[in-house]
Design a protein around this motif. Structure first.
Motif, mmCIF file in Angstrom:
data_model
loop_
_atom_site.group_PDB
_atom_site.id
_atom_site.type_symbol
_atom_site.label_atom_id
_atom_site.label_comp_id
_atom_site.label_asym_id
_atom_site.label_seq_id
_atom_site.Cartn_x
_atom_site.Cartn_y
_atom_site.Cartn_z
ATOM 1 N N ASP A 29 0.818 -1.209 0.000
ATOM 2 C CA ASP A 29 0.000 0.000 0.000
ATOM 3 C C ASP A 29 0.857 1.267 0.000
ATOM 4 O OD1 ASP A 29 -2.545 -1.346 -0.031
ATOM 5 O OD2 ASP A 29 -2.047 -2.028 1.982
ATOM 6 N N ASN A 32 2.274 1.724 -3.519
ATOM 7 C CA ASN A 32 1.292 2.241 -4.476
ATOM 8 C C ASN A 32 1.219 3.763 -4.418
ATOM 9 O OD1 ASN A 32 0.413 0.005 -5.777
ATOM 10 N ND2 ASN A 32 -1.408 -0.302 -4.530
ATOM 11 N N ARG A 41 -5.277 6.196 -6.052
ATOM 12 C CA ARG A 41 -6.528 6.375 -5.284
ATOM 13 C C ARG A 41 -7.616 6.981 -6.174
ATOM 14 N NH1 ARG A 41 -5.451 6.808 0.552
ATOM 15 N NH2 ARG A 41 -3.289 6.183 0.835
ATOM 16 N N LYS A 44 -8.817 4.443 -8.739
ATOM 17 C CA LYS A 44 -9.696 3.444 -8.113
ATOM 18 C C LYS A 44 -11.070 4.037 -7.802
ATOM 19 C CE LYS A 44 -5.930 0.569 -6.456
ATOM 20 N NZ LYS A 44 -4.929 0.301 -5.412
ATOM 21 N N ASP A 68 -8.259 -2.648 -1.659
ATOM 22 C CA ASP A 68 -8.579 -1.257 -2.017
ATOM 23 C C ASP A 68 -9.901 -1.096 -2.764
ATOM 24 O OD1 ASP A 68 -6.439 -0.088 -0.853
ATOM 25 O OD2 ASP A 68 -5.492 0.614 -2.702
ATOM 26 N N ARG A 72 -13.987 0.158 -1.142
ATOM 27 C CA ARG A 72 -14.779 1.219 -1.782
ATOM 28 C C ARG A 72 -16.172 0.698 -2.156
ATOM 29 N NH1 ARG A 72 -9.589 2.570 -2.779
ATOM 30 N NH2 ARG A 72 -9.015 4.700 -3.315
ATOM 31 N N ARG A 96 -6.536 -5.150 7.303
ATOM 32 C CA ARG A 96 -7.013 -3.785 7.037
ATOM 33 C C ARG A 96 -8.527 -3.707 7.215
ATOM 34 N NH1 ARG A 96 -5.649 -1.932 1.361
ATOM 35 N NH2 ARG A 96 -5.926 0.191 2.069
#
Ligand code: SAM
Length: 243
Positions: A29, A32, A41, A44, A68, A72, A96
């Protein structure tokens, strides 16, 4: 198939991809953000906006890694199955999820270790199939697309977010220099692992250009395929429908 500039067999590619993601899982992470200047971000966010997850929908997030995309989508009340071939990536994702309390609202989250080329779900199981920055790592992309089509319900939608071919001159040259020279150095500096990032850069260069990949999606049986290039094709969203 080549890896790290040497030719390898398909089985070897699958094994090497496994090594790469086990090696980077804990730093994935952070890397990225560093590698994309935080832009992943935004890509995505845009991707999930296009998928438009609806409350109660069943969605398979393939190659979902550390979650990720799934986080969302679950926020919007969908039921997400995060599938990935690499247990180390899934472990980071599950940690996470716990920290964020993800999936404790209306939607739900399940993590499962699966190869995109042969998944364990019955035919016609999902309303949508998402794969973000995953398909270029799959050894037999045609098999993964056929499986995506099989597990989607009729009327189900396929969405893929992936690096593609930069078509803006200027940006293309800058990007080549960045991915060949800077990316492995950043991988070394931040994750202590230049080789994995060399692999990532190489896999991006080898991925089929947008029209070719769109044709592969159509060959797998999808209709109404679309491509949305982002930043001149640095990244692209491919989509299609099972009818
Ligand atoms: N989707 C996540 C994201 O956007 O942050 C993770 C992307 S990460 C670059 C690529 C993921 O693809 C890794 O977690 C890797 O383990 C997974 N992967 C590679 N080959 C796969 C396969 N054959 N089946 C399922 N997952 C695979």
């Amino acid at each position: 198939v080549s890896f790290g500039y040497t030719q390898v067999s398909p089985q070897e590619k699958t094994r090497k991809v496994g090594e790469v993601f086990s090696s980077v899982a804990r730093k994935y992470d952070v890397m990225n953000d560093a590698m994309s200047g935080g832009m992943h971000r935004l890509w995505k966010d845009r991707f999930v906006k296009r998928v438009k997850p609806q409350p109660g929908e069943q969605i398979l997030d393939m190659a979902g890694g550390t979650g990720d995309i799934a986080f969302r989508m679950v926020e919007r009340g969908a039921h997400i199955t995060v599938a990935d071939i690499n247990q180390d990536m899934l472990d980071v994702g599950a940690e996470r999820a716990l920290e964020r309390g993800a999936g404790e609202g209306e939607g739900s989250l399940v993590f499962t270790c699966q190869n995109a080329e042969q998944v364990s779900f019955p035919n016609n199981s999902f309303d949508a199939y998402t794969i973000a920055f995953g398909i270029r790592n799959v050894t037999h992309i045609d098999r993964a697309l056929a499986e995506a089509h099989r597990v989607l319900k009729p009327g189900g939608r396929f969405f893929c977010l992936e690096f593609s071919t930069v078509e803006w001159s200027g940006l293309k040259e800058a990007y080549d220099i960045y991915s060949e020279h800077l990316l492995p150095r950043m991988g070394q500096a931040i994750a202590g692992d230049a080789d994995s990032y060399r692999y990532l850069a190489e896999s991006i260069r080898k991925f089929p250009p947008m029209p070719a990949f769109e044709a592969m999606i159509r060959s797998a049986g999808f209709a109404n395929t679309r491509v949305e290039p982002i930043m001149g094709g640095l990244v692209a969203i491919h989509s299609g429908w099972k009818i």
